[in-house]
Design a protein around this motif. Structure first.
Motif, PDB file in Angstrom:
ATOM      1  N   TYR C  34       0.814  -1.213   0.000  1.00  0.00           N
ATOM      2  CA  TYR C  34       0.000   0.000   0.000  1.00  0.00           C
ATOM      3  C   TYR C  34       0.847   1.262   0.000  1.00  0.00           C
ATOM      4  O   TYR C  34       0.562   2.228  -0.712  1.00  0.00           O
ATOM      5  CB  TYR C  34      -0.918   0.006   1.221  1.00  0.00           C
ATOM      6  N   ALA C  35       1.912   1.248   0.765  1.00  0.00           N
ATOM      7  CA  ALA C  35       2.718   2.456   0.931  1.00  0.00           C
ATOM      8  C   ALA C  35       3.282   2.947  -0.403  1.00  0.00           C
ATOM      9  O   ALA C  35       3.399   4.141  -0.619  1.00  0.00           O
ATOM     10  CB  ALA C  35       3.850   2.206   1.922  1.00  0.00           C
ATOM     11  N   VAL C 119      -5.498  -3.892   5.252  1.00  0.00           N
ATOM     12  CA  VAL C 119      -6.024  -3.965   6.619  1.00  0.00           C
ATOM     13  C   VAL C 119      -4.968  -3.521   7.623  1.00  0.00           C
ATOM     14  O   VAL C 119      -5.260  -2.866   8.608  1.00  0.00           O
ATOM     15  CB  VAL C 119      -6.503  -5.402   6.913  1.00  0.00           C
ATOM     16  N   ARG C 120      -3.723  -3.878   7.311  1.00  0.00           N
ATOM     17  CA  ARG C 120      -2.652  -3.518   8.234  1.00  0.00           C
ATOM     18  C   ARG C 120      -2.262  -2.063   8.124  1.00  0.00           C
ATOM     19  O   ARG C 120      -1.976  -1.403   9.111  1.00  0.00           O
ATOM     20  CB  ARG C 120      -1.413  -4.375   7.958  1.00  0.00           C
ATOM     21  N   ASN C 121      -2.209  -1.550   6.906  1.00  0.00           N
ATOM     22  CA  ASN C 121      -1.558  -0.256   6.705  1.00  0.00           C
ATOM     23  C   ASN C 121      -2.473   0.906   6.355  1.00  0.00           C
ATOM     24  O   ASN C 121      -2.116   2.043   6.609  1.00  0.00           O
ATOM     25  CB  ASN C 121      -0.498  -0.397   5.612  1.00  0.00           C
ATOM     26  N   ALA C 122      -3.585   0.643   5.747  1.00  0.00           N
ATOM     27  CA  ALA C 122      -4.483   1.757   5.453  1.00  0.00           C
ATOM     28  C   ALA C 122      -5.375   1.996   6.674  1.00  0.00           C
ATOM     29  O   ALA C 122      -5.363   1.251   7.637  1.00  0.00           O
ATOM     30  CB  ALA C 122      -5.312   1.451   4.221  1.00  0.00           C
ATOM     31  N   GLY C 123      -6.112   3.032   6.646  1.00  0.00           N
ATOM     32  CA  GLY C 123      -6.998   3.336   7.781  1.00  0.00           C
ATOM     33  C   GLY C 123      -8.337   2.623   7.665  1.00  0.00           C
ATOM     34  O   GLY C 123      -9.312   3.010   8.282  1.00  0.00           O
ATOM     35  N   THR C 124      -8.311   1.555   6.868  1.00  0.00           N
ATOM     36  CA  THR C 124      -9.557   0.852   6.557  1.00  0.00           C
ATOM     37  C   THR C 124     -10.055  -0.004   7.703  1.00  0.00           C
ATOM     38  O   THR C 124     -11.145  -0.572   7.671  1.00  0.00           O
ATOM     39  CB  THR C 124      -9.325  -0.108   5.363  1.00  0.00           C
ATOM     40  N   GLN C 125      -9.203  -0.170   8.671  1.00  0.00           N
ATOM     41  CA  GLN C 125      -9.423  -1.195   9.689  1.00  0.00           C
ATOM     42  C   GLN C 125     -10.845  -1.283  10.208  1.00  0.00           C
ATOM     43  O   GLN C 125     -11.500  -2.315  10.100  1.00  0.00           O
ATOM     44  CB  GLN C 125      -8.463  -0.949  10.854  1.00  0.00           C
ATOM     45  N   SER C 126     -11.259  -0.218  10.832  1.00  0.00           N
ATOM     46  CA  SER C 126     -12.555  -0.223  11.517  1.00  0.00           C
ATOM     47  C   SER C 126     -13.567  -1.133  10.822  1.00  0.00           C
ATOM     48  O   SER C 126     -14.002  -2.156  11.380  1.00  0.00           O
ATOM     49  CB  SER C 126     -13.112   1.192  11.603  1.00  0.00           C
TER      50      SER C 126
ATOM     51  N   VAL D  32       2.373   7.406  14.424  1.00  0.00           N
ATOM     52  CA  VAL D  32       1.770   7.534  13.091  1.00  0.00           C
ATOM     53  C   VAL D  32       2.173   6.420  12.134  1.00  0.00           C
ATOM     54  O   VAL D  32       1.686   6.371  11.004  1.00  0.00           O
ATOM     55  CB  VAL D  32       2.136   8.889  12.447  1.00  0.00           C
ATOM     56  N   GLY D  33       3.048   5.533  12.573  1.00  0.00           N
ATOM     57  CA  GLY D  33       3.478   4.454  11.692  1.00  0.00           C
ATOM     58  C   GLY D  33       4.714   4.829  10.890  1.00  0.00           C
ATOM     59  O   GLY D  33       4.971   6.009  10.647  1.00  0.00           O
ATOM     60  N   TYR D  34       5.430   3.809  10.464  1.00  0.00           N
ATOM     61  CA  TYR D  34       6.667   4.036   9.741  1.00  0.00           C
ATOM     62  C   TYR D  34       6.443   4.833   8.462  1.00  0.00           C
ATOM     63  O   TYR D  34       7.220   5.734   8.139  1.00  0.00           O
ATOM     64  CB  TYR D  34       7.322   2.690   9.397  1.00  0.00           C
ATOM     65  N   ALA D  35       5.382   4.529   7.759  1.00  0.00           N
ATOM     66  CA  ALA D  35       5.153   5.152   6.455  1.00  0.00           C
ATOM     67  C   ALA D  35       5.066   6.673   6.559  1.00  0.00           C
ATOM     68  O   ALA D  35       5.497   7.389   5.675  1.00  0.00           O
ATOM     69  CB  ALA D  35       3.891   4.593   5.814  1.00  0.00           C
ATOM     70  N   LYS D  36       4.487   7.148   7.639  1.00  0.00           N
ATOM     71  CA  LYS D  36       4.309   8.595   7.773  1.00  0.00           C
ATOM     72  C   LYS D  36       5.343   9.228   8.704  1.00  0.00           C
ATOM     73  O   LYS D  36       5.227  10.403   9.064  1.00  0.00           O
ATOM     74  CB  LYS D  36       2.902   8.898   8.282  1.00  0.00           C
ATOM     75  N   ALA D  37       6.300   8.441   9.117  1.00  0.00           N
ATOM     76  CA  ALA D  37       7.309   8.972  10.034  1.00  0.00           C
ATOM     77  C   ALA D  37       8.424   9.641   9.231  1.00  0.00           C
ATOM     78  O   ALA D  37       9.510   9.098   9.079  1.00  0.00           O
ATOM     79  CB  ALA D  37       7.866   7.852  10.906  1.00  0.00           C
ATOM     80  N   SER D  38       8.147  10.812   8.723  1.00  0.00           N
ATOM     81  CA  SER D  38       9.148  11.519   7.924  1.00  0.00           C
ATOM     82  C   SER D  38      10.176  12.192   8.823  1.00  0.00           C
ATOM     83  O   SER D  38       9.952  12.405  10.006  1.00  0.00           O
ATOM     84  CB  SER D  38       8.484  12.566   7.047  1.00  0.00           C
ATOM     85  N   PHE D  39      11.295  12.526   8.220  1.00  0.00           N
ATOM     86  CA  PHE D  39      12.351  13.202   8.967  1.00  0.00           C
ATOM     87  C   PHE D  39      11.821  14.498   9.585  1.00  0.00           C
ATOM     88  O   PHE D  39      12.148  14.826  10.727  1.00  0.00           O
ATOM     89  CB  PHE D  39      13.526  13.515   8.044  1.00  0.00           C
ATOM     90  N   SER D  40      11.035  15.214   8.842  1.00  0.00           N
ATOM     91  CA  SER D  40      10.577  16.505   9.363  1.00  0.00           C
ATOM     92  C   SER D  40       9.665  16.292  10.565  1.00  0.00           C
ATOM     93  O   SER D  40       9.714  17.040  11.536  1.00  0.00           O
ATOM     94  CB  SER D  40       9.886  17.311   8.279  1.00  0.00           C
ATOM     95  N   ARG D  41       8.837  15.251  10.500  1.00  0.00           N
ATOM     96  CA  ARG D  41       7.973  14.989  11.645  1.00  0.00           C
ATOM     97  C   ARG D  41       8.814  14.621  12.872  1.00  0.00           C
ATOM     98  O   ARG D  41       8.556  15.094  13.981  1.00  0.00           O
ATOM     99  CB  ARG D  41       7.015  13.844  11.299  1.00  0.00           C
ATOM    100  N   ILE D  42       9.796  13.786  12.620  1.00  0.00           N
ATOM    101  CA  ILE D  42      10.655  13.371  13.726  1.00  0.00           C
ATOM    102  C   ILE D  42      11.412  14.577  14.284  1.00  0.00           C
ATOM    103  O   ILE D  42      11.526  14.749  15.500  1.00  0.00           O
ATOM    104  CB  ILE D  42      11.631  12.271  13.259  1.00  0.00           C
ATOM    105  N   ALA D  43      11.934  15.394  13.377  1.00  0.00           N
ATOM    106  CA  ALA D  43      12.687  16.579  13.820  1.00  0.00           C
ATOM    107  C   ALA D  43      11.786  17.493  14.655  1.00  0.00           C
ATOM    108  O   ALA D  43      12.185  17.974  15.717  1.00  0.00           O
ATOM    109  CB  ALA D  43      13.237  17.329  12.611  1.00  0.00           C
TER     110      ALA D  43
END
Lengths: 206, 206, 206, 206
Positions: C34-35, C119-126, D32-43
């Motif tokens: 997905y990513a 299911v794991r990565n998108a916000g579709t879970q609910s 937020v998960g690895y996918a959205k864990a950007s450098f700027s967010r971490i910084a």
DNA sequence: TATGAATGAGGATTCATTCAT
DNA sequence: AATGAATGAATCCTCATTCAT
């Protein structure tokens, strides 16, 4: 009837944009050199709002540079080829090549400067530069067989002549001298090359 | 005799550091080119832990490059000058210049490559490049007066010869051919230049 | 019976386009996750010339993902439901669920992989994920009442079984083993789950 | 006495910064998960003014993730290892592993969530995930030889148990239930795993 | 109904330079 | 005299989305 099934056709607007970007890129490269010709500089020069625009139309910097080289090649060829082909004989053609190349500075200074810079600094070398060297070499070889050139290492002379020509062109493009002066410069250089490759006179130093 | 009264003297360690950095810079530039010769790459190559060291000893990239050019100039001069001065007459000296310059590829390949790259790509041109052109020009001019060179535009020929020489040197430095081959190459190039500048034979095409 | 009065009916072509895009999206998600399943990648895979097409048919990435999940759900359900309903009794149905789910890997590998990734990565879970968990829970609860399952925390076991099943499926989908091996794997997993939920034998460790 | 000549020692401040960044990264990934864990967010989370800071201390995203995994591994190991080693016998150790892992949620929720997300989504898998699966497998194999586990496919069960454990942990970490509830959850899960692997009772269904 | 073109924010990374120690 | 830490602008590139046609 399309000869390339993998590449969709380009629309008019796309071609126009690409051409606009390529033109800007050439001018920027001619102006500040390949190393400093960033996408943002090119975009600014082209009046585009973002660099994303360039990335949208070109797969990357390599792609853009390739398009620039192709464009320049077309322009130069259109100018030089008829003049070279009008000349008869190896010597006259060498002279025509040199003179028309120098004359180009007055007609398409940006293209000329950009091409030389790209050939020197981008990874474009293999394709474009070797083609020219091969052309020179082949010309020298057949000319030697015809007895109009003296024997010499064709590869080395091709290299020297090509780079010498480039240097003259770049220098001239920096000053943009009068057309007359440009003509004189071309003739001077052609003289030099012709003399350097001329066979020894009969009963000469041999 | 110092021409700059505002500049304090350099201590030994400072000089040593500067020399170390300059040497590394030259090697890196020769290796990857000026464009990619970043401070961090140079620092890594020099075994320094940070780029701050370089900024501390040099006012900026320009300053470092200037120091490199000066260093290279010293090295090249030490090799070439005696060989040129040993030659007698304008033609022999031209030949000596060309041959010793090509021969340098086998002795100081990094210095040679770096210098050409710097002259082409950094803003160093004015100083170093013009000096060489002036030298060539002056040599041609006096040679013409002595009648050992034919009449030609000294500036243009100086430019062409210098760039042709550079091209040969760069190409050779990329391959690092056998010493013999290098000698042959130097002779070939010197031949070319001598012929290109030789006066017309008596009773020639005049 | 439409629960959304504000939504106009879809024409045939629109439905066809949507289906085409959804299919491509599923394949891309199964392939790269997905990513990395960007609109442009999906468009390219679908043979579309621009991502605008996707944005035109779907309100956004969430919408596309929802459509994918719905499509996959339909496909999976069509395969699994008859097999589960053919089984008699809670234990046999649990076994049928697990075995048919694993078997799906051989029939619809892309759908299976994509769903798990979504299911794991998108916000579709609910929506989707909870439905399955609820199904499991309900099954366990009634099974416990019928005495065919031992007492345990139905929510936890549902969660564990579902994720364990997913892990096995994903691993299998990566290798795509022989059908026989897939069958064995399904039976092995079903065994594990049946044993884990089996009531203590009479006179057992109690 | 340095055992690694290629890597210079880390100063105190550098270690501190690295630790600070790693901590922030772990928290952001957990959030937020690895996918959205950007450098700027971490910084931003770390109170740093630019992402350049992170690039300065870590060679790249991979390097940062590796540092996170290492840090998490240390923390988890420090908590779980003594508890596991205190247990005697294969079954008790399996139970200790599961229970201490679930208990971790109450102590280091961010680390636990981040690790699971990283293992699933980053390219960290090979190293970390396989190590755990190998550990499980080996434990099952020797337990089977000792007769305390029934025969089953160790690889599959290892996979299922690991992913089931992860699912429970992630779910629990999202709610952060009371410590008591967490204990109960661990025991419930351990029960499930123990039963699923228990040998058939003498005179059982055979 | 479809689509090519354009957008602008955000991604990681590299760079030369500065500053406190 | 030296250095490690920090900075923030600039690099190319990808992204989902919008819009006029």
């Amino acid at each position: 009837m399309s000869y390339c099934l993998l590449m969709r056709a380009r629309t008019f607007t796309e071609s126009a944009r690409r051409a606009q970007i390529v033109t800007s890129a050439i001018e920027v490269i001619a102006d500040v050199g390949y190393a400093k010709a960033s996408f943002s500089r090119i975009a600014k020069h082209a009046g585009l709002s973002s660099t994303g625009m360039i990335s949208y139309h070109f797969a990357g910097k390599e792609d853009l540079v390739a398009a620039c080289v192709a464009e320049i090649d077309t322009v130069l060829r259109a100018y030089m080829e008829p003049r070279i082909e009008a000349a008869v004989g190896h010597v006259a053609q060498l002279r025509a090549y040199v003179e028309s190349n120098v004359a180009m500075v007055g007609v398409h200074p940006a293209e000329v400067k950009a091409l030389i810079d790209l050939v020197r600094n981008a990874g474009t070398q293999s394709a474009s530069v070797n083609a020219r060297l091969d052309l020179f070499e082949e010309h020298f070889r057949t000319g030697q067989e015809a007895g109009v050139f003296r024997p010499f290492d064709t590869r080395t002379v091709a290299l020297v002549f090509a780079s010498g020509l480039d240097a003259v062109v770049v220098t001239a493009a920096a000053d943009l001298p009068e057309p007359d002066e440009l003509t004189r410069l071309g003739r001077e250089l052609a003289d030099l090359y012709v003399r350097a490759t001329a066979p020894d006179p009969l009963g000469g130093q041999a």
